[in-house]
Each structure stands twice: as structure tokens, then as C-alpha cells.
Design an enzyme around this catalytic site. Structure first.
Site, PDB file in Angstrom:
ATOM      1  N   GLU A   1       0.919  -1.019   0.147  1.00  0.00           N
ATOM      2  CA  GLU A   1      -0.013  -0.166   0.045  1.00  0.00           C
ATOM      3  C   GLU A   1       0.960   1.283   0.006  1.00  0.00           C
ATOM      4  OE1 GLU A   1      -3.345   0.407  -0.079  1.00  0.00           O
ATOM      5  OE2 GLU A   1      -3.196  -1.770  -0.574  1.00  0.00           O
TER       6      GLU A   1
ATOM      7  N   VAL B   1     -10.965   3.176 -16.073  1.00  0.00           N
ATOM      8  CA  VAL B   1     -11.886   2.209 -15.096  1.00  0.00           C
ATOM      9  C   VAL B   1     -11.548   2.649 -13.597  1.00  0.00           C
ATOM     10  CG1 VAL B   1     -12.206  -0.227 -14.278  1.00  0.00           C
ATOM     11  CG2 VAL B   1     -11.738   0.230 -16.666  1.00  0.00           C
TER      12      VAL B   1
ATOM     13  N   ASN C   1     -12.994   3.806  -7.049  1.00  0.00           N
ATOM     14  CA  ASN C   1     -13.339   4.454  -6.083  1.00  0.00           C
ATOM     15  C   ASN C   1     -13.069   5.809  -6.397  1.00  0.00           C
ATOM     16  OD1 ASN C   1     -12.595   5.593  -3.338  1.00  0.00           O
ATOM     17  ND2 ASN C   1     -10.427   4.876  -3.328  1.00  0.00           N
TER      18      ASN C   1
ATOM     19  N   TYR D   1      -5.330   4.844 -22.196  1.00  0.00           N
ATOM     20  CA  TYR D   1      -5.882   4.537 -21.055  1.00  0.00           C
ATOM     21  C   TYR D   1      -5.380   5.352 -19.875  1.00  0.00           C
ATOM     22  CZ  TYR D   1      -7.631   1.902 -16.703  1.00  0.00           C
ATOM     23  OH  TYR D   1      -7.979   1.485 -15.638  1.00  0.00           O
TER      24      TYR D   1
ATOM     25  N   ASN E   1      -4.418   6.227  -7.313  1.00  0.00           N
ATOM     26  CA  ASN E   1      -5.338   6.690  -6.369  1.00  0.00           C
ATOM     27  C   ASN E   1      -4.378   7.428  -5.409  1.00  0.00           C
ATOM     28  OD1 ASN E   1      -4.258   4.710  -4.751  1.00  0.00           O
ATOM     29  ND2 ASN E   1      -6.226   3.502  -4.633  1.00  0.00           N
TER      30      ASN E   1
ATOM     31  N   LYS F   1      -2.650  -0.863 -12.428  1.00  0.00           N
ATOM     32  CA  LYS F   1      -3.447   0.104 -13.570  1.00  0.00           C
ATOM     33  C   LYS F   1      -2.358   0.235 -14.776  1.00  0.00           C
ATOM     34  CE  LYS F   1      -5.797   2.512  -9.871  1.00  0.00           C
ATOM     35  NZ  LYS F   1      -5.397   1.281  -8.996  1.00  0.00           N
TER      36      LYS F   1
END
Ligand SMILES: *[C@@H]1O[C@H](CO)[C@@H](O)[C@H](O)[C@H]1NC(C)=O
Ligand SMILES: *[C@@H]1O[C@H](CO)[C@@H](O)[C@H](O)[C@H]1NC(C)=O
Ligand SMILES: *[C@@H]1O[C@H](CO)[C@@H](O)[C@H](O)[C@H]1NC(C)=O
Ligand SMILES: *[C@@H]1O[C@H](CO)[C@@H](O)[C@H](O)[C@H]1NC(C)=O
Ligand SMILES: *[C@@H]1O[C@H](CO)[C@@H](O)[C@H](O)[C@H]1NC(C)=O
Ligand SMILES: *[C@@H]1O[C@H](CO)[C@@H](O)[C@H](O)[C@H]1NC(C)=O
Length: 344
Positions: A119, A176, A179, A225, A230, A240
Site C-alpha cells: 500500500e 476504469v 473508488n 488508458y 489513487n 493500473k
């Protein structure tokens, strides 16, 4: 008389043979002993709890048979604590109190404790309570003791078939997103871009979810794309980019760490970086123009002639990589300020 001579000769022969085999045996034994001394012993890596509660089979010699890493024994059996060379703690379960550090157990002097997280720093919370406990870190960051990026480029095996750019429909850009939060930097860039160019948006947020099977096909029909992370943090580059953009065959427009961080992993001419533009209008104009310039557009796929994407998805492969790093890593290392390290 002749019997004596032949007996004598036989004795000499026997002596020579036995001496020779003894010598041979000695040689073989020496070689085994040397090999044993030189070959690192088996390492035991103990996983204290499975990331997000999802376990994998650890039967057999997984690291050797699946990943070609011998002498690396993985276990999730906590009763091996006293023998383990390294114990791995995935941060999410510690943070949410689903698991605890075994601070009550005597810790073997040579045992390494490894802090594991994929994370970005903002999602890890305050790490100060772990100061002075961990010896090594295991994250996506290049500076981690055991670096585990989300993906990497590997050379194509010889004679592999060449990559075909998926046929592009009239879709310019797709994204896409599940969140969606208005205060995310990526949301602001999206809102800016959509004033100038059409963007096909999928995922939970616009209530247009894509199945696993249709995801890559759908994205692949678009020229670009939006591989927008995030959270913007050094080296934080996720699936991603690796999956949604590269594997689908769309050129990624990236928002995340610096261009230099991307270039440490992938070809400089394989992506478009949001920071290279002064405004979203400028970026939109550039994308529109590039989509009509076939040769320039295809240059973004040049790296495919020599490389392909390898993604890391199996925790076992990541855990086995500890054994590869083990002998080159410093002993007697302690993270006294884990937060400072994570945010650097
Ligand atoms: C190391 O592990 C392998 C495979 O599990 C086993 O065959 C071998 O005996 C072990 N060696 C030592 C020195 O423990
Ligand atoms: C864990 O290891 C202990 C000691 O080696 C053994 O007795 C026990 O059966 C193991 N537990 C599991 C679930 O494999
Ligand atoms: C974490 O908490 C400690 C003590 O509660 C505090 O001193 C420190 O500033 C916090 N660190 C961060 C990065 O918020
Ligand atoms: C690979 O390509 C070379 C040259 O095109 C050819 O000589 C060779 O036989 C090929 N090897 C395999 C395994 O197909
Ligand atoms: C951004 O603005 C600067 C200064 O106005 C200019 O030199 C530069 O070319 C612009 N960048 C692009 C990509 O147009
Ligand atoms: C690991 O870290 C601890 C601090 O919690 C330290 O006491 C120990 O010496 C370190 N061990 C190694 C092998 O680096």
C-alpha cells in the site's frame, strides 16, 4: 612357486585397487563437504498471517519447483517461530488487529522480522508503534530491502511471436474507476480532460462494471488508458499500468510518481506523463493529435519487440524472493523510524 607369485601379484593388485577406491571416496567426500560448506543452508521463511486472509498452498518445495529458487522453505505454521530465519508480517492485518506481533515470545538472535506492505504510505496509517521492531522492509519501493514491484519488463524469449496492437475502434480514451473521490488529484485531471475529449468510463463508480474477461478487450479498443494512481507516492506504480494499460494494449496516460520513477521500470517512450503538460487542455489536444498520427502512435509500442510484461500476483513468488535477497542484505539492521522510511 607360481601360485605364490600369482598370490603376491593379486595382493598388490588388491592393494592398488583398494587404495584407488579409497582415494576416490576421499575425493568424493571432500567434494560433498566443500559443496555443503559453500552451499547456503536451507532458509525457513515464516509467514505470520496471510495477506487479506487469502491463503495459498505451501505443500512441497514451492520455491524450487515453481520459481527455481532452491533451499527456501516457506511455512505459515506459527510453531516454527523458534526456527525461522525470517518472519514476515503483512501490515494490513496488524493495522486492523486481525493479527498481532509475537512480542511475548523470545526472539532468536539471528531472526529477521520483515515488514510487508504493497500500500502507499497514506493507507498504512501511523507506523510509529512499529519503530525498533523490524529488520527489513518488503514493499513496491525500489529502496526496500526486498523490493516487490507490481510488475516488471522481461526480455522476450527468442523466436516468440510479435505483439499485435489491438484494433482500435473510435474510442479515444478509457478509464476504469471504482473508488472515485472528488478530492483525488486524478479526479481533478479527469474532470479537466473530459471538457475537451470524450472519455469512456467503466467500473463501480459510473455503475458500468466490466467482467474480468471483457476488461482488457474493452480497454484495448481505445487508443489511451488513464493509468491514474489513487495515491501519488514515489515508486507507487500498480496494475493500473501493468495490466489495464500494457496488457490490454492501450497507451497509458500516467498520473503517479515522477517520470524518472516510471523510467526506472519501463521504456521512456511507452507512456504519456500528465506532468509533462501545462494544462489538461494541452494534454487533450496532444492525445487527439497522436491518435491520428499512426506512425507516432505505434512508436509507443516499440518496446514490445524485445520485452513483455511480467506481473507479480502470487504471494508465494514474492515470499520466495526473500531467499534470493537474504545473503546480500545487511544483518543487524533495525528500522527505528518506519514512518520516515515509508514517506521518503
Ligand atoms: C533442504 O531442503 C531440501 C528440500 O526440502 C531437502 O531435500 C534437504 O535435505 C534440505 N537440506 C538441509 C541441509 O536441511
Ligand atoms: C506445525 O508444526 C508443528 C511442529 O513442527 C507440527 O506438530 C504441527 O502438526 C504443524 N501444524 C500444521 C497445521 O501443519
Ligand atoms: C504518529 O504518531 C506519533 C505518536 O502518536 C506522532 O508523534 C507522529 O508525528 C505520528 N506520525 C505521523 C506520520 O503522523
Ligand atoms: C529461431 O529463429 C532462427 C532464425 O530465424 C532459426 O534459425 C531457429 O531455428 C529458430 N529456433 C526455434 C526454436 O524455432
Ligand atoms: C509549457 O509551458 C512552457 C512555458 O510557457 C513552455 O515552454 C512549454 O513548451 C509548455 N509545454 C508544452 C508541452 O507545451
Ligand atoms: C532485528 O531487530 C531487532 C530489533 O527489534 C534487533 O534486536 C536484532 O538484533 C535485529 N536482528 C538482526 C539479525 O538484524
Amino acid at each position: 612357486m607360481t601360485t605364490y607369485i600369482s598370490l603376491f601379484l593379486s595382493a598388490i593388485m588388491l592393494f592398488i585397487i583398494s587404495f584407488y577406491t579409497f582415494h576416490q571416496r576421499l575425493l568424493v567426500l571432500t567434494r560433498i563437504a566443500v559443496a555443503h560448506l559453500l552451499r547456503p543452508r536451507n532458509l525457513t521463511i515464516l509467514l505470520w498471517h496471510w495477506p487479506f486472509g487469502v491463503s495459498y498452498s505451501l505443500g512441497g518445495d514451492v520455491c524450487a519447483t515453481e520459481y527455481g529458487i532452491p533451499g527456501c522453505f516457506l511455512s505459515d505454521n506459527a510453531s516454527l517461530f523458534h526456527h525461522a530465519d525470517a518472519v514476515v508480517f503483512h501490515h494490513h492485518e496488524l493495522r486492523t488487529s486481525r493479527s498481532y506481533l509475537p512480542l511475548h515470545l523470545p526472539r532468536p538472535a539471528s531472526q529477521r522480522w520483515i515488514w510487508l506492505s504493497l500500500e502507499p504510505p497514506v493507507n498504512n496509517g501511523n507506523l510509529s508503534r512499529y519503530n525498533g521492531l523490524f529488520n527489513w522492509t518488503m514493499t513496491y519501493h525500489r529502496q526496500a530491502d526486498v523490493p516487490i514491484p507490481y510488475g516488471k519488463l522481461v526480455p522476450l524469449p527468442p523466436n516468440s511471436s510479435s505483439f499485435m496492437i489491438p484494433k482500435k475502434g473510435d474510442c479515444l480514451v478509457s478509464w476504469v474507476v471504482s473508488n472515485y473521490q472528488p478530492d483525488h488529484e486524478r479526479s481533478q485531471v479527469y474532470q479537466g480532460l473530459r471538457k475537451y475529449i470524450p472519455i469512456q468510463v467503466y467500473g463501480r463508480w459510473p455503475r458500468r462494471p466490466l467482467s474480468e474477461q471483457s476488461l482488457l478487450r474493452t480497454i484495448g479498443r481505445c487508443h489511451f488508458y488513464l493509468a491514474f494512481e489513487n495515491s501519488v507516492a514515489p515508486d507507487y506504480i500498480t496494475e493500473k499500468l501493468w495490466r489495464n494499460a500494457y496488457e490490454a494494449g492501450a497507451v497509458p496516460v500516467v498520473l503517479g510518481p515522477s517520470r524518472a520513477d516510471y523510467e526506472a521500470l519501463v521504456a521512456p517512450g511507452s507512456f504519456i506523463h500528465v506532468n509533462d503538460f501545462n494544462s489538461t487542455q494541452e494534454l487533450a489536444v496532444f492525445l487527439k493529435q497522436l491518435a491520428t498520427d499512426r506512425r507516432s502512435y505505434e512508436n509507443y509500442f516499440k518496446w514490445r519487440q524485445t520485452h513483455k510484461v511480467k506481473r507479480y500476483t502470487d504471494w508465494r513468488e514474492r515470499l520466495c524472493s526473500i531467499c534470493v535477497s537474504y545473503y546480500r542484505l545487511p544483518s543487524n539492521k533495525v528500522y527505528y523510524d518506519l514512518d520516515a522510511w515509508a514517506y521518503s
